[in-house]
Design an enzyme around this catalytic site. Structure first.
Site, mmCIF file in Angstrom:
data_model
loop_
_atom_site.group_PDB
_atom_site.id
_atom_site.type_symbol
_atom_site.label_atom_id
_atom_site.label_comp_id
_atom_site.label_asym_id
_atom_site.label_seq_id
_atom_site.Cartn_x
_atom_site.Cartn_y
_atom_site.Cartn_z
ATOM 1 N N ASP A 42 0.854 -1.176 0.000
ATOM 2 C CA ASP A 42 0.000 0.000 0.000
ATOM 3 C C ASP A 42 0.893 1.229 0.000
ATOM 4 O O ASP A 42 1.919 1.247 0.694
ATOM 5 C CB ASP A 42 -0.910 0.017 1.239
ATOM 6 C CG ASP A 42 -1.994 1.074 1.142
ATOM 7 O OD1 ASP A 42 -3.113 0.725 0.710
ATOM 8 O OD2 ASP A 42 -1.725 2.242 1.473
ATOM 9 N N GLY A 79 4.110 0.273 -2.198
ATOM 10 C CA GLY A 79 3.902 0.368 -3.636
ATOM 11 C C GLY A 79 2.600 1.055 -3.974
ATOM 12 O O GLY A 79 1.591 0.887 -3.286
ATOM 13 N N HIS A 103 -12.832 -1.803 -9.096
ATOM 14 C CA HIS A 103 -14.076 -1.071 -9.396
ATOM 15 C C HIS A 103 -13.893 0.443 -9.337
ATOM 16 O O HIS A 103 -14.749 1.191 -9.807
ATOM 17 C CB HIS A 103 -15.201 -1.535 -8.479
ATOM 18 C CG HIS A 103 -15.168 -0.984 -7.082
ATOM 19 N ND1 HIS A 103 -16.227 -1.127 -6.213
ATOM 20 C CD2 HIS A 103 -14.215 -0.298 -6.378
ATOM 21 C CE1 HIS A 103 -15.942 -0.548 -5.062
ATOM 22 N NE2 HIS A 103 -14.726 -0.042 -5.140
#
Length: 361
Positions: free
Chosen positions: A224, A250, A270
């Protein structure tokens, strides 16, 4: 892990509830049924006010009069009474003959200390910024594009970073929703088959911690961009899995950390228009071990147009804010194929999300 009903039972219960709601509307003249739907936004605002004032917290020890509630939360007694009588008519709070109000099971979920508290999502749904965003839905429907970047002058994620107060409200509200999905995902999908699980853009690692608690032999990688400053290390330590987990700072479109035989992406794909979603998936394809699996935790829409599903509402929200979308099984199969994956199956959970399982080809 709490005992959860089988997804098939949950789906049948949802169908029954939807049928009852539809039949209830059919009992009213169509104009009045439509009016009731249109006025639902006012109930949302009433819930927002009750959540902001923490009325449910004050009633945790027992019934109180509107005057006492008002004194405790800093609000007008008569106005509190009028607010709560509306919410009591909806099954949120209970009015007594002596004029006091008490918690109902729904009101109990508005308490900030409830184990499945919905307070933060109620605050988000009624927040003025959230309402302002939705006032531009017409623009998105006309253009087919995200409206927020146009009226805010920046993308949704940048806006959340630059507007700290609303950013915190948004993150807490989304955390409310995400927390309700963790146990259903763990109950529906067996993660013990994997040796190394990569939670891609997994925040503090809420899902990954649960996965590692379930799969005792597995190791985890939490990737993250904010992982070094978001409390992930402390969270993983509190959940007893920090010794089996490494972190990687990352970003979404950076080269993906190598070596995983399972890559979990929860509510990531999404959020993005088609080309960016494909870029994310292709980066995963370049990093995944041979024989590995890609696991997308998303709301998978039914193929038919009339079946109720909470993902249909979230789909409009995504279109409005970021230009993303919810997808059906066939749409995921097509997207995954273009990114170098084959859709293997869709595993329903007891929540509104499913686990979309794919393998590299």
């Amino acid at each position: 892990m709490p005992e959860l009903p089988p997804p098939s039972v949950v789906r049948e219960a949802e169908k029954t509830r939807a049928d009852l709601q539809r039949r209830s509307r059919e009992l009213a003249p169509p104009p009045f049924a439509l009016l009731e739907l249109a006025m639902g936004s006012m109930v949302t605002q009433a819930l927002y006010v009750a959540a902001r004032l923490r009325v449910a917290d004050e009633l945790a020890e027992g019934p109180l009069s509107p005057a006492e509630i008002g004194r405790r939360v800093g609000a007008n007694a008569e106005a509190v009474d009028r607010l709560l009588r509306l919410l009591a008519s909806q099954g949120v709070f209970e009015g007594h003959e002596d004029g006091t109000y008490a918690l109902t099971p729904m009101a109990d979920a508005l308490r900030s200390d409830h184990p499945m508290s919905m307070r933060d999502i109620a605050v988000l749904m009624g927040h003025p910024t959230h309402w302002e965003d939705w006032s531009h839905l017409l623009d998105s429907v006309v253009t087919g594009e995200a409206a927020l970047p146009k009226h805010r002058g920046m993308g949704a994620f940048e806006y959340l970073e630059q507007n700290q107060e609303y950013g915190e409200v948004f993150i807490r509200g989304m955390g409310n929703m995400s927390d309700t999905e963790t146990w259903p995902v763990l109950g529906a999908y067996d993660f013990s088959q994997f040796e190394t699980v990569v939670d891609f853009c997994g925040g503090r690692g809420g899902l990954l911690a649960g996965i590692l608690q379930q799969a005792q032999q597995a190791r985890g990688i939490l990737s993250d961009p904010r992982v070094e400053g978001n409390g992930a290390a402390e969270f993983l330590a509190e959940n007893g899995v920090v010794d089996r987990c490494t972190t990687h700072a990352g970003g979404l479109f950076d080269p993906v950390v190598q070596g995983g035989d399972a890559y979990v992406l929860k509510h990531i794909v999404h959020d993005w228009p088609e080309e960016q979603a494909l870029q994310i998936l292709r980066n995963i394809r370049a990093a995944i071990n041979p024989g590995g699996k890609l696991l997308l935790v998303e709301m998978v829409l039914p193929e038919g147009g009339n079946e109720p599903h909470s993902g249909k509402l979230v789909d409009l929200w995504l279109m409005l804010l970021v230009g993303g979308k919810e997808r059906s099984t066939s749409q995921y199969a097509d997207l995954l194929a273009r990114a170098g994956f084959k859709l293997e199956r869709v595993v329903e959970t007891a929540a509104a999300v499913s686990v979309v399982e794919a393998i590299p080809v």
